[in-house]
Design an enzyme around this catalytic site. Structure first.
Site, PDB file in Angstrom:
ATOM      1  N   GLU A 145       0.818  -1.222   0.000  1.00 47.43           N
ATOM      2  CA  GLU A 145       0.000   0.000   0.000  1.00 47.43           C
ATOM      3  C   GLU A 145       0.846   1.265   0.000  1.00 47.43           C
ATOM      4  OE1 GLU A 145      -2.664  -0.415   3.325  1.00 47.43           O
ATOM      5  OE2 GLU A 145      -3.866  -1.921   2.297  1.00 47.43           O
ATOM      6  N   ASP A 169      -3.897  -0.865  12.280  1.00 49.26           N
ATOM      7  CA  ASP A 169      -4.682  -2.045  11.889  1.00 49.26           C
ATOM      8  C   ASP A 169      -3.877  -3.272  12.309  1.00 49.26           C
ATOM      9  OD1 ASP A 169      -6.184  -4.044  10.840  1.00 49.26           O
ATOM     10  OD2 ASP A 169      -6.063  -3.391   8.742  1.00 49.26           O
ATOM     11  N   GLU A 227      -8.024  -0.991  14.404  1.00 46.40           N
ATOM     12  CA  GLU A 227      -8.809  -1.897  13.537  1.00 46.40           C
ATOM     13  C   GLU A 227      -8.455  -3.351  13.855  1.00 46.40           C
ATOM     14  OE1 GLU A 227      -8.547  -0.677   9.408  1.00 46.40           O
ATOM     15  OE2 GLU A 227      -8.851  -2.739   8.729  1.00 46.40           O
ATOM     16  N   LYS A 240     -15.778  -1.864   2.651  1.00 46.50           N
ATOM     17  CA  LYS A 240     -15.060  -2.210   1.418  1.00 46.50           C
ATOM     18  C   LYS A 240     -16.077  -2.885   0.515  1.00 46.50           C
ATOM     19  CE  LYS A 240     -10.646  -3.454   3.678  1.00 46.50           C
ATOM     20  NZ  LYS A 240      -9.975  -4.584   4.368  1.00 46.50           N
ATOM     21  N   ARG A 285      -8.321  -1.572  -0.892  1.00 47.99           N
ATOM     22  CA  ARG A 285      -7.736  -2.881  -0.615  1.00 47.99           C
ATOM     23  C   ARG A 285      -6.236  -2.791  -0.895  1.00 47.99           C
ATOM     24  NH1 ARG A 285     -11.501  -6.944   0.679  1.00 47.99           N
ATOM     25  NH2 ARG A 285      -9.666  -7.557   1.868  1.00 47.99           N
ATOM     26  N   LYS A 336      -9.745   5.429   4.126  1.00 47.61           N
ATOM     27  CA  LYS A 336      -8.473   4.731   4.321  1.00 47.61           C
ATOM     28  C   LYS A 336      -7.965   4.363   2.931  1.00 47.61           C
ATOM     29  CE  LYS A 336      -6.675   0.711   6.772  1.00 47.61           C
ATOM     30  NZ  LYS A 336      -6.973  -0.705   7.003  1.00 47.61           N
TER      31      LYS A 336
HETATM   32  C1  2PG Z   1      -7.062  -4.071   5.525  1.00 43.45           C
HETATM   33  C2  2PG Z   1      -6.812  -3.941   4.036  1.00 43.45           C
HETATM   34  C3  2PG Z   1      -6.583  -2.558   3.539  1.00 43.45           C
HETATM   35  P1  2PG Z   1      -6.333  -5.993   2.574  1.00 43.45           P
HETATM   36  O1  2PG Z   1      -6.760  -5.097   6.140  1.00 43.45           O
HETATM   37  O2  2PG Z   1      -7.653  -3.183   6.107  1.00 43.45           O
HETATM   38  O3  2PG Z   1      -5.593  -1.869   4.216  1.00 43.45           O
HETATM   39  O4  2PG Z   1      -5.860  -4.851   3.599  1.00 43.45           O
HETATM   40  O5  2PG Z   1      -6.885  -5.320   1.384  1.00 43.45           O
HETATM   41  O6  2PG Z   1      -5.077  -6.776   2.308  1.00 43.45           O
HETATM   42  O7  2PG Z   1      -7.369  -6.796   3.281  1.00 43.45           O
HETATM   43 MG    MG Z   2      -7.935  -4.312   7.969  1.00 41.93          MG
END
Ligand code: 2PG
Ligand code: MG
Length: 415
Positions: A199, A235, A280, A331, A360, A382
């Site tokens: 990220e 997180d 988180e 999401k 994501r 985010k």
């Molecule tokens: C999370 C996400 C985004 P991922 O865990 O919050 O930061 O990661 O898309 O890998 O689930």
């Molecule tokens: Mg997360």
């Protein structure tokens, strides 16, 4: 009423170079909408499944066979798109057609509807004011599932520019923090390669405690103080640390194990020591009870569910009943369609659970989630700090200033 006149899907690649689905929707023969689905590295067990049998080609074939069913529909109505998609795949997690199709189709439809009606997407999703800018919640240092060996066990160390009075000021604070943190890491590690995770967050060879010290130093170097210009979030992505057999959280890189009570204590201590305004997934995805204990103890921190809620309306209702979360990650691809997500947002709002719209780790260069954050009254967006696919969403927030519809920043108070 606008009407879908053409539709086409294809396989493209996301920011990790993995296959994903992109869909084009054309409304009234000329208004073009396009979206491609993101994907996670730390994925909740109850999320929509991206592709049937992990096979994007199979998803695309099923979509193409059925694509005529969407011709003539109103692209501005997420429920109509949802209903027709559900007539093709009524499985709980979109296992037949795949969540990637559900995402790309529903977002491409609203994208083309917004163009045909000449309004921004957020206004279509929420016709009435007030509109506020979400605070950008930016990942500045990370490890876990998003970076390689040697990086912290904690997935994301996040900054939120709480003192900013405008969206541009907010973004600039996050950029400054990211840059300064890079310099601080370099000053303690001459072999630092400027490595970054999925990220765009720095991925240095440090443990969790060292990471927090470095961030603290960067805050001071920027002349900011914690709780004034900037606040921290984390997180923990605890499902990736949890060992169901041993019933413990393994911080493998740091060589530490924590049982459930120790994990709760760890979370409470982090919030206290760093004045976190955001934490988180402090526990694994099935532990509503421990989440509730952390939420109760920390009324000023958004104790936020990601893998535990997976943008699922029934799960957030359960979290509301058990008082497990004060914040909820939204999401779209976790749940499937835009319609599913708006239902989830409604359930959060009714239960006074604050929404944080999120990217994501595997992303596209689309910017739609900036609109979704505004339409759902998200407190934060985010979306990383740097990296083309991250900046795409943040720059969209800047463009949206030109509509003169959005007044000021979201209210971050947790009451
Ligand atoms: C999370 C996400 C985004 P991922 O865990 O919050 O930061 O990661 O898309 O890998 O689930
Ligand atoms: Mg997360």
């Amino acid at each position: 009423m606008p009407s879908i006149t053409a539709i086409k899907g294809r396989i493209v690649y996301n920011s990790r170079g993995s296959k994903t689905i992109e869909i084009d929707v054309i409304t009234d023969k000329k208004f073009f909408g396009r979206a491609s689905a993101p994907s996670g590295a730390s994925v909740g067990k109850q999320e929509a499944q991206s592709f049937p049998d992990d096979n994007p080609k199979k998803a695309l074939e099923l979509f193409t066979t059925n694509s005529k069913k969407f011709i003539g529909l109103d692209p501005a109505d997420p429920k109509i798109i949802f209903d027709v998609l559900r007539s093709i795949d009524n499985t709980e997690r979109y296992t037949k057609i795949g969540g990637a199709i559900a995402y790309a189709l529903s977002i491409a439809a609203i994208d083309s509807a917004a163009k045909s009606l000449d309004v921004p997407i957020f206004k279509l999703l929420k016709p009435r004011k007030p509109y506020k800018f979400p605070f950008p919640l930016g990942n500045i240092l990370g490890g876990g599932a998003h970076a390689g060996p040697g990086t912290p066990d904690i997935q994301e160390f996040l900054v939120c520019p709480i003192g900013a009075e405008s969206i541009i000021e907010a973004l600039e604070i996050n950029f400054e923090m990211h840059k300064e943190l890079g310099k601080v890491i370099e000053s303690i590690d001459k072999r630092f390669t400027y490595g970054r995770g999925d990220e765009g967050a720095w991925a240095p060879n440090v443990n969790n405690d060292q990471a927090l010290e470095l961030i603290d130093k960067a805050i001071k170097n920027c002349g900011f103080s914690l709780g004034k210009e900037i606040s921290l979030g984390i997180d923990l992505a605890s499902s990736s640390l949890w060992n169901e057999k041993k019933k413990e959280y393994g911080y493998v890189r740091q060589g530490i194990k924590r049982n459930t009570q120790e994990q709760i204590d760890f979370a409470n201590d982090l919030i206290k020591k760093y004045n976190l305004i955001y934490l988180e997934d402090p526990v694994h995805e099935e532990d509503f009870e421990s989440m509730a204990a952390i939420t109760k103890r920390n009324p000023k921190c958004l104790v936020t569910g990601d893998d535990i809620l997976v943008t699922n309306t029934s799960r957030v209702k359960e979290a509301a009943r058990s008082k497990s979360c004060s914040g909820a990650i939204l999401k779209v691809n976790q749940t499937g369609t835009l319609y599913d997500s708006m239902k989830f947002a409604d359930a959060c709002t009714i239960n006074n659970i604050k929404i944080i719209t999120s990217h994501r780790s595997g992303e596209s260069s689309d910017a739609h989630i900036a609109h979704i954050a505004i339409a759902t009254d998200s407190k934060m967006l985010k979306s990383g700090v740097i990296g083309g696919e991250r900046i795409a969403k943040l720059n969209e927030l800047l463009r949206l200033r030109e509509y003169d519809l959005i007044e000021g920043m979201a209210d971050l108070s947790t009451a």
